[in-house]
Design an enzyme around this catalytic site. Sequence first.
Site, mmCIF file in Angstrom:
data_model
loop_
_atom_site.group_PDB
_atom_site.id
_atom_site.type_symbol
_atom_site.label_atom_id
_atom_site.label_comp_id
_atom_site.label_asym_id
_atom_site.label_seq_id
_atom_site.Cartn_x
_atom_site.Cartn_y
_atom_site.Cartn_z
ATOM 1 N N GLY A 1 0.677 -1.167 0.077
ATOM 2 C CA GLY A 1 -0.078 -0.108 -0.080
ATOM 3 C C GLY A 1 0.727 1.366 0.011
ATOM 4 O O GLY A 1 0.362 2.322 0.536
ATOM 5 N N HIS B 1 0.776 0.601 -13.364
ATOM 6 C CA HIS B 1 1.312 -0.776 -13.720
ATOM 7 C C HIS B 1 2.799 -0.367 -13.674
ATOM 8 O O HIS B 1 3.342 0.756 -14.557
ATOM 9 C CB HIS B 1 0.679 -1.030 -15.135
ATOM 10 C CG HIS B 1 1.428 -2.337 -15.706
ATOM 11 N ND1 HIS B 1 1.126 -3.728 -15.008
ATOM 12 C CD2 HIS B 1 2.372 -2.617 -16.749
ATOM 13 C CE1 HIS B 1 1.770 -4.488 -15.664
ATOM 14 N NE2 HIS B 1 2.658 -4.197 -16.461
HETATM 15 C C1 GAR Z 1 3.270 -1.111 -7.457
HETATM 16 O O1 GAR Z 1 4.646 -1.079 -7.804
HETATM 17 C C2 GAR Z 1 2.431 -1.121 -8.632
HETATM 18 O O2 GAR Z 1 2.891 -0.773 -9.852
HETATM 19 C C3 GAR Z 1 2.238 -2.759 -9.082
HETATM 20 O O3 GAR Z 1 2.306 -3.296 -7.792
HETATM 21 C C4 GAR Z 1 2.992 -2.427 -6.810
HETATM 22 C C5 GAR Z 1 2.044 -2.146 -5.496
HETATM 23 O O4 GAR Z 1 2.975 -1.760 -4.753
HETATM 24 N N1 GAR Z 1 0.760 -3.052 -9.706
HETATM 25 C C6 GAR Z 1 0.907 -4.250 -10.595
HETATM 26 O O5 GAR Z 1 1.989 -4.925 -10.526
HETATM 27 C C7 GAR Z 1 -0.408 -4.203 -11.314
HETATM 28 N N2 GAR Z 1 -0.264 -5.157 -12.181
HETATM 29 P P1 GAR Z 1 2.185 -0.838 -3.235
HETATM 30 O O6 GAR Z 1 1.277 -1.845 -2.665
HETATM 31 O O7 GAR Z 1 3.593 -0.685 -2.308
HETATM 32 O O8 GAR Z 1 1.419 0.334 -3.731
#
Ligand code: GAR
Length: 213
Positions: free
Chosen positions: A13, A107
């Site tokens: 998050g 993404h």
């Molecule tokens: C982020 O880096 C986002 O770009 C990626 O998940 C991570 C979540 O981090 N999303 C994907 O891969 C979607 N396909 P967070 O929970 O620390 O925000």
Amino acid sequence: MSCRIVVLISGSGSNLQALIEQLDAPAEIVGVIANRPQAYGLQRAAAAGIANECLDHQGFSSRETFDQALMARIDSYRPDLVVLAGFMRILTPQLVRHYHGRMLNIHPSLLPKYKGLHTHQRALEAGDSEHGATIHFVTEELDGGPLVVQGRVTVQPGDTAETLAARVQGVEHRLYPLAVNWFVQGRLRLSATGATLDGELIAASGLRMEDHS
Ligand code: GAR
């Protein structure tokens, strides 16, 4: 009137945290929903006084029944915008259609490159000199909706998937608030021909964050 935002997460998050800290009025994150009980982002939401809940996908027998329950939970918050912030689920067409024009995703690649998983490793293996993250409207094509804005990093000699991921995340934490604030201000919309900013069609390759911050 305040823009009511629901954020969907699966993990840490950190993008949710960036939104909590950087959203301009008139926006309010009215709810955070995770599909995994251990998602640390739920604690971030609680610490910020935001309603939060887990809807564990493991309790459902099919993608359709989970997404129906998810839609009911999202709609209970009456959102104007749904923000996918590391929500690691493939969504059914019914759900995607229901939030047409009011669902954004982040993404970790320069789309249309590297849809799906392991984006940092794939960028390294391809020998790319640039990598980054993209904000896009969500449509039925996985990681394929109209692009809004991209943030870039330079791939450094000696980068690993981990070091690259960390730099891309630093960019993400400026990129997502930028795009969500545009939506909140009524500047960013999805038209029949694509995403628009201030009424102007955004090129298929998306905007560059560097030109807007
Ligand atoms: C982020 O880096 C986002 O770009 C990626 O998940 C991570 C979540 O981090 N999303 C994907 O891969 C979607 N396909 P967070 O929970 O620390 O925000």
